[in-house]
Design an enzyme around this catalytic site. Sequence first.
Site, PDB file in Angstrom:
ATOM      1  NE  ARG A   1      -2.466  -1.932   3.038  1.00 48.49           N
ATOM      2  CZ  ARG A   1      -3.135  -2.333   4.089  1.00 48.49           C
ATOM      3  NH1 ARG A   1      -4.443  -2.221   4.120  1.00 48.49           N
ATOM      4  NH2 ARG A   1      -2.509  -2.844   5.128  1.00 48.49           N
TER       5      ARG A   1
ATOM      6  CD  GLU B   1       1.993  -8.582  16.107  1.00 44.78           C
ATOM      7  OE1 GLU B   1       1.521  -9.060  17.139  1.00 44.78           O
ATOM      8  OE2 GLU B   1       1.378  -7.783  15.426  1.00 44.78           O
TER       9      GLU B   1
END
Length: 167
Positions: A68, A105
């Site tokens: 994006r 993560e």
Amino acid sequence: MAAVDEDARIKRIASTIRVIPNFPKPGIMFQDITTLLLDPKAFRDTVDMFVERYRDKRISVVAGVEARGFIFGPPIALAIGAKFVPLRKPKKLPGEVISEEYTLEYGTDTMEMHVGAVQSNDRALVIDDLIATGGTLCAAINLIERVGAEVVECGCVIELTDLKVCS
């Protein structure tokens, strides 16, 4: 007066971003910018705010983070007279690349950039749609600085303030 206009633009932009709970997995509150793109005024306001911020900072490269960052980076680059450089996931760029691995993560990923796309005398702006932990942006900075360029700043449309940012 300008601060009021900027606050109004920020509110208009924020109102166009759709939040989708539990996407792409449970517990994630996905910030969907595709609804911002459907509103030409909000989209223009978003690009214009970046252009106003960076117009006089002697930026020579706008590096857009996949995917994006590719939406916002090119119009910003054109408006400030800079080249656009895509930073992509592995095996998406043809030709010779340099790579930077980074931690997420839930694992690791890698970002790549064409060799020669950024020069040591370049002043770079890194653009992405969202900053969460900062891992992707840290990788982008490392990649650009490895070739000797200066990263002036990173710009994101959305900041998730509740997450721990990398250092």
